[in-house]
Motif scaffolding. Structure first.
Motif, PDB file in Angstrom:
ATOM      1  N   CYS A  74      -1.120   7.742   9.641  1.00 55.82           N
ATOM      2  CA  CYS A  74      -0.717   6.739   8.644  1.00 55.82           C
ATOM      3  C   CYS A  74       0.548   7.224   7.934  1.00 55.82           C
ATOM      4  O   CYS A  74       0.595   8.359   7.438  1.00 55.82           O
ATOM      5  CB  CYS A  74      -1.844   6.519   7.643  1.00 55.82           C
ATOM      6  SG  CYS A  74      -1.460   5.267   6.384  1.00 55.82           S
ATOM      7  N   PRO A  75       1.579   6.399   7.852  1.00 52.29           N
ATOM      8  CA  PRO A  75       2.834   6.853   7.245  1.00 52.29           C
ATOM      9  C   PRO A  75       2.797   6.967   5.727  1.00 52.29           C
ATOM     10  O   PRO A  75       3.749   7.471   5.126  1.00 52.29           O
ATOM     11  CB  PRO A  75       3.828   5.777   7.686  1.00 52.29           C
ATOM     12  CG  PRO A  75       2.998   4.546   7.886  1.00 52.29           C
ATOM     13  CD  PRO A  75       1.687   5.046   8.416  1.00 52.29           C
ATOM     14  N   LYS A  76       1.715   6.511   5.105  1.00 46.48           N
ATOM     15  CA  LYS A  76       1.587   6.574   3.657  1.00 46.48           C
ATOM     16  C   LYS A  76       0.859   7.856   3.242  1.00 46.48           C
ATOM     17  O   LYS A  76       0.122   8.453   4.040  1.00 46.48           O
ATOM     18  CB  LYS A  76       0.777   5.365   3.157  1.00 46.48           C
ATOM     19  CG  LYS A  76       1.223   4.022   3.713  1.00 46.48           C
ATOM     20  CD  LYS A  76       2.635   3.679   3.331  1.00 46.48           C
ATOM     21  CE  LYS A  76       3.108   2.364   3.952  1.00 46.48           C
ATOM     22  NZ  LYS A  76       2.376   1.188   3.486  1.00 46.48           N
ATOM     23  N   PRO A  77       1.020   8.303   2.009  1.00 49.59           N
ATOM     24  CA  PRO A  77       0.209   9.425   1.514  1.00 49.59           C
ATOM     25  C   PRO A  77      -1.275   9.047   1.532  1.00 49.59           C
ATOM     26  O   PRO A  77      -1.663   7.993   1.021  1.00 49.59           O
ATOM     27  CB  PRO A  77       0.710   9.624   0.075  1.00 49.59           C
ATOM     28  CG  PRO A  77       2.051   8.961   0.030  1.00 49.59           C
ATOM     29  CD  PRO A  77       1.972   7.821   0.986  1.00 49.59           C
ATOM     30  N   VAL A  78      -2.103   9.893   2.137  1.00 47.01           N
ATOM     31  CA  VAL A  78      -3.552   9.663   2.206  1.00 47.01           C
ATOM     32  C   VAL A  78      -4.240  10.858   1.547  1.00 47.01           C
ATOM     33  O   VAL A  78      -4.167  11.978   2.065  1.00 47.01           O
ATOM     34  CB  VAL A  78      -4.047   9.496   3.655  1.00 47.01           C
ATOM     35  CG1 VAL A  78      -5.555   9.233   3.661  1.00 47.01           C
ATOM     36  CG2 VAL A  78      -3.295   8.362   4.354  1.00 47.01           C
ATOM     37  N   ILE A  79      -4.885  10.614   0.431  1.00 39.30           N
ATOM     38  CA  ILE A  79      -5.551  11.668  -0.321  1.00 39.30           C
ATOM     39  C   ILE A  79      -7.057  11.537  -0.116  1.00 39.30           C
ATOM     40  O   ILE A  79      -7.630  10.481  -0.387  1.00 39.30           O
ATOM     41  CB  ILE A  79      -5.217  11.582  -1.828  1.00 39.30           C
ATOM     42  CG1 ILE A  79      -3.708  11.400  -2.045  1.00 39.30           C
ATOM     43  CG2 ILE A  79      -5.748  12.815  -2.540  1.00 39.30           C
ATOM     44  CD1 ILE A  79      -2.847  12.493  -1.460  1.00 39.30           C
ATOM     45  N   GLY A  80      -7.682  12.584   0.378  1.00 38.38           N
ATOM     46  CA  GLY A  80      -9.117  12.567   0.625  1.00 38.38           C
ATOM     47  C   GLY A  80      -9.898  12.977  -0.607  1.00 38.38           C
ATOM     48  O   GLY A  80      -9.678  14.054  -1.152  1.00 38.38           O
ATOM     49  N   ALA A 122       0.869  -1.188   0.000  1.00 40.03           N
ATOM     50  CA  ALA A 122       0.000   0.000   0.000  1.00 40.03           C
ATOM     51  C   ALA A 122       0.899   1.229   0.000  1.00 40.03           C
ATOM     52  O   ALA A 122       1.310   1.729   1.046  1.00 40.03           O
ATOM     53  CB  ALA A 122      -0.911  -0.002   1.223  1.00 40.03           C
ATOM     54  N   ARG A 123       1.192   1.737  -1.178  1.00 40.62           N
ATOM     55  CA  ARG A 123       2.162   2.828  -1.294  1.00 40.62           C
ATOM     56  C   ARG A 123       1.502   4.200  -1.190  1.00 40.62           C
ATOM     57  O   ARG A 123       2.127   5.173  -0.799  1.00 40.62           O
ATOM     58  CB  ARG A 123       2.909   2.689  -2.614  1.00 40.62           C
ATOM     59  CG  ARG A 123       3.721   1.401  -2.704  1.00 40.62           C
ATOM     60  CD  ARG A 123       4.294   1.194  -4.088  1.00 40.62           C
ATOM     61  NE  ARG A 123       5.164   2.315  -4.460  1.00 40.62           N
ATOM     62  CZ  ARG A 123       5.453   2.622  -5.728  1.00 40.62           C
ATOM     63  NH1 ARG A 123       4.913   1.923  -6.722  1.00 40.62           N
ATOM     64  NH2 ARG A 123       6.246   3.640  -5.990  1.00 40.62           N
ATOM     65  N   ALA A 124       0.247   4.304  -1.579  1.00 46.07           N
ATOM     66  CA  ALA A 124      -0.525   5.548  -1.448  1.00 46.07           C
ATOM     67  C   ALA A 124      -1.989   5.172  -1.363  1.00 46.07           C
ATOM     68  O   ALA A 124      -2.414   4.123  -1.872  1.00 46.07           O
ATOM     69  CB  ALA A 124      -0.260   6.490  -2.618  1.00 46.07           C
ATOM     70  N   ILE A 125      -2.781   6.028  -0.720  1.00 48.02           N
ATOM     71  CA  ILE A 125      -4.172   5.694  -0.386  1.00 48.02           C
ATOM     72  C   ILE A 125      -5.092   6.828  -0.799  1.00 48.02           C
ATOM     73  O   ILE A 125      -4.778   8.004  -0.594  1.00 48.02           O
ATOM     74  CB  ILE A 125      -4.302   5.455   1.137  1.00 48.02           C
ATOM     75  CG1 ILE A 125      -3.365   4.325   1.589  1.00 48.02           C
ATOM     76  CG2 ILE A 125      -5.748   5.160   1.528  1.00 48.02           C
ATOM     77  CD1 ILE A 125      -3.125   4.293   3.096  1.00 48.02           C
ATOM     78  N   VAL A 126      -6.234   6.471  -1.369  1.00 47.01           N
ATOM     79  CA  VAL A 126      -7.332   7.404  -1.616  1.00 47.01           C
ATOM     80  C   VAL A 126      -8.470   7.030  -0.679  1.00 47.01           C
ATOM     81  O   VAL A 126      -8.919   5.877  -0.680  1.00 47.01           O
ATOM     82  CB  VAL A 126      -7.807   7.359  -3.078  1.00 47.01           C
ATOM     83  CG1 VAL A 126      -9.101   8.162  -3.255  1.00 47.01           C
ATOM     84  CG2 VAL A 126      -6.730   7.896  -4.022  1.00 47.01           C
ATOM     85  N   LEU A 127      -8.918   7.974   0.125  1.00 47.44           N
ATOM     86  CA  LEU A 127     -10.041   7.745   1.033  1.00 47.44           C
ATOM     87  C   LEU A 127     -11.265   8.457   0.473  1.00 47.44           C
ATOM     88  O   LEU A 127     -11.236   9.667   0.233  1.00 47.44           O
ATOM     89  CB  LEU A 127      -9.721   8.283   2.426  1.00 47.44           C
ATOM     90  CG  LEU A 127     -10.842   8.203   3.472  1.00 47.44           C
ATOM     91  CD1 LEU A 127     -11.282   6.769   3.698  1.00 47.44           C
ATOM     92  CD2 LEU A 127     -10.402   8.845   4.779  1.00 47.44           C
ATOM     93  N   LYS A 128     -12.345   7.704   0.255  1.00 46.52           N
ATOM     94  CA  LYS A 128     -13.543   8.253  -0.364  1.00 46.52           C
ATOM     95  C   LYS A 128     -14.781   7.677   0.305  1.00 46.52           C
ATOM     96  O   LYS A 128     -14.721   6.676   1.030  1.00 46.52           O
ATOM     97  CB  LYS A 128     -13.565   7.917  -1.856  1.00 46.52           C
ATOM     98  CG  LYS A 128     -13.567   6.405  -2.141  1.00 46.52           C
ATOM     99  CD  LYS A 128     -13.381   6.091  -3.613  1.00 46.52           C
ATOM    100  CE  LYS A 128     -13.371   4.576  -3.853  1.00 46.52           C
ATOM    101  NZ  LYS A 128     -13.149   4.245  -5.283  1.00 46.52           N
ATOM    102  N   GLY A 129     -15.922   8.314   0.066  1.00 49.37           N
ATOM    103  CA  GLY A 129     -17.195   7.780   0.519  1.00 49.37           C
ATOM    104  C   GLY A 129     -17.929   7.160  -0.659  1.00 49.37           C
ATOM    105  O   GLY A 129     -17.626   7.458  -1.812  1.00 49.37           O
ATOM    106  N   ASN A 130     -18.889   6.308  -0.351  1.00 44.98           N
ATOM    107  CA  ASN A 130     -19.703   5.801  -1.456  1.00 44.98           C
ATOM    108  C   ASN A 130     -20.872   6.746  -1.702  1.00 44.98           C
ATOM    109  O   ASN A 130     -21.164   7.625  -0.893  1.00 44.98           O
ATOM    110  CB  ASN A 130     -20.196   4.374  -1.186  1.00 44.98           C
ATOM    111  CG  ASN A 130     -21.146   4.291  -0.004  1.00 44.98           C
ATOM    112  OD1 ASN A 130     -21.363   5.263   0.713  1.00 44.98           O
ATOM    113  ND2 ASN A 130     -21.714   3.122   0.205  1.00 44.98           N
ATOM    114  N   GLY A 131     -21.509   6.607  -2.836  1.00 44.54           N
ATOM    115  CA  GLY A 131     -22.639   7.477  -3.148  1.00 44.54           C
ATOM    116  C   GLY A 131     -22.204   8.919  -3.310  1.00 44.54           C
ATOM    117  O   GLY A 131     -21.160   9.208  -3.874  1.00 44.54           O
TER     118      GLY A 131
END
Length: 223
Positions: A92-98, A45-54
């Motif tokens: 979180c130590p990884k990039p987290v993009i909202g 898991a090198r980078a993460i996108v956090l999103k909602g559904n709908g």
């Protein structure tokens, strides 16, 4: 499970999936915490996108469920689940993009502020920290995150008056980093996550710790 993960072109997408508004209850918050703690240790898991559904990122605490919390032990457990989830995302130590694909209110906005970079929609979405309007103080980790991420004038206006603002004003106040068309919010967040892959993982982790370490140390004192 109300937190789903998928791999898209080497980026881990984390989707909040508790319809209709991704409202927060302890079990959901614990899933978020466990997910991000695991991703933080996962070398794939090198980078993460956090999103909602709908069309909602998160409307914050599930007020119906919160109304059923009548004893001290349950109240403490709810606060602790908030602390765990926010700290896991924020630290979180990884990039987290909202990818704020819709409303982000109260705890939902706190969760957005836990991300390293935030893309909001050019749409009729509400963003705000409305706890004061229901007489609820911020859990300590939530407040520390907010105070760390917002400049003083935005902090004061958002938390003291509890008004929801639109994405354009949130951009002007520095609460989000950019705006994209609603149907392209997740795509743009994904692009930003891909850009982060060009940064050495160790360097990103260490600089993020420099930026956020003091706030995380405050959390460590709470547990």
């Amino acid at each position: 499970m109300a937190v789903h993960t998928t791999q898209v072109d080497g980026i881990t997408h984390v989707e909040l999936a508790r319809p209709p508004a991704n409202a927060m209850v302890p079990e959901f918050l614990e899933e978020i915490a466990n997910c991000f703690e695991g991703l933080g240790r996962n070398e794939d898991a090198r980078a993460i996108v956090l999103k909602g559904n709908g069309r909602v990122f998160s409307a914050g605490m599930d007020l119906k469920a919160a109304a059923d919390v009548t004893d001290t032990a349950a109240s403490d457990a709810l606060v602790q689940s908030c602390n765990l989830a926010f700290a896991a995302v924020y630290g979180c130590p990884k990039p987290v993009i909202g990818a704020l694909n819709g409303h982000a209110i109260a705890g939902g906005m706190v969760l957005a502020l836990c991300c390293d970079y935030r893309v909001a929609p050019n749409a009729n979405a509400l963003l705000g920290l409305t706890e004061v309007r229901v007489g609820v103080p911020f859990p300590e980790v939530a407040y520390n995150v907010i105070a760390d991420q917002l400049r003083p004038d935005a902090l004061r206006r958002l938390i003291q008056f509890g008004e929801n603002i639109d994405p354009q004003l949130a951009l002007e106040w520095g609460a989000v980093d950019e705006i994209a068309d609603l149907d392209h919010v997740v795509h743009r967040a994904h692009e930003k996550a891909c850009e982060c892959l060009n940064i050495p993982a160790r360097g990103y982790r260490e600089v993020k710790l420099q930026l956020r370490g003091a706030t995380m140390a405050q959390y460590a004192e709470l547990v």
